[in-house]
Design a protein around this motif. Structure first.
Motif, short mmCIF file in Angstrom:
data_model
loop_
_atom_site.label_atom_id
_atom_site.label_comp_id
_atom_site.label_asym_id
_atom_site.label_seq_id
_atom_site.Cartn_x
_atom_site.Cartn_y
_atom_site.Cartn_z
N ARG A 26 0.86 -1.18 0.00
CA ARG A 26 0.00 0.00 0.00
C ARG A 26 0.90 1.24 0.00
N ALA A 27 0.33 2.39 -0.21
CA ALA A 27 1.11 3.63 -0.17
C ALA A 27 1.47 3.98 1.27
N SER A 29 1.46 6.72 2.50
CA SER A 29 0.47 7.71 2.94
C SER A 29 -0.95 7.16 2.88
N GLY A 30 -1.07 5.87 2.74
CA GLY A 30 -2.39 5.26 2.62
C GLY A 30 -3.12 5.08 3.94
N GLY A 31 -2.44 5.37 5.02
CA GLY A 31 -3.04 5.24 6.35
C GLY A 31 -2.03 5.68 7.38
N ARG A 52 -2.63 10.01 7.43
CA ARG A 52 -2.61 9.97 5.97
C ARG A 52 -2.38 11.36 5.40
N SER A 72 6.99 9.68 -0.71
CA SER A 72 6.03 8.85 -1.44
C SER A 72 6.67 8.16 -2.64
N ASN A 75 8.10 5.29 -1.16
CA ASN A 75 7.16 4.61 -0.26
C ASN A 75 7.80 4.31 1.09
N ASP A 98 -4.63 1.16 9.79
CA ASP A 98 -5.71 1.39 8.84
C ASP A 98 -6.39 2.75 9.01
N LEU A 100 -7.46 6.43 8.73
CA LEU A 100 -7.33 7.32 7.58
C LEU A 100 -7.02 8.76 8.00
#
Length: 123
Positions: A26-27, A29-31, A52, A72, A75, A98, A100
């Protein structure tokens, strides 16, 4: 989600060190992302976290000395540590959560952990 932390080492009091946390699946910054540390014989301690959207929080013992950032394109999450003290000696672990738009200061708030990297600060 896979998380791998690195960058620890043996340094002297007053030195600086930057830890890295590479995220896959996942990114970055995805969570929420966080760092915790655990010294021998002690419980895990919240070090820092980032949401995030980039909001950050720090543990009282590291505030003003540790700084979170992320790249980013790689990653990767970074923990820059300056003016290290012997009491910073611990195994540092990166964690992905998880959440956000917030972060947790508790171990239970994160489901994916790196193996840990040892930071030792000599006096």
């Amino acid at each position: 989600v896979h998380v791998v932390d690195s960058g620890g080492g043996l340094v002297r009091a007053g030195d600086s060190l930057t830890l890295s946390c590479v995220v896959s699946g996942r990114a970055v910054s995805g969570g929420a992302m966080a760092w915790f540390r655990q010294a021998p014989g002690k419980e895990s301690e919240f070090v820092a976290a980032i949401t995030r959207r980039g909001g950050t929080g720090y543990g009282d013992s590291v505030k003003g000395r540790f700084t979170l950032s992320r790249d980013s394109s790689k990653n990767t999450l970074y923990l820059q540590m300056i003016n290290l003290k012997p009491e910073d000696t611990a195994v540092y672990r990166c964690a992905a959560g998880d959440q956000l738009n917030t972060y947790s200061r508790y171990v239970s708030g994160y489901g994916n952990w790196g193996p840990g990297t040892q930071v030792t600060v000599s006096s």
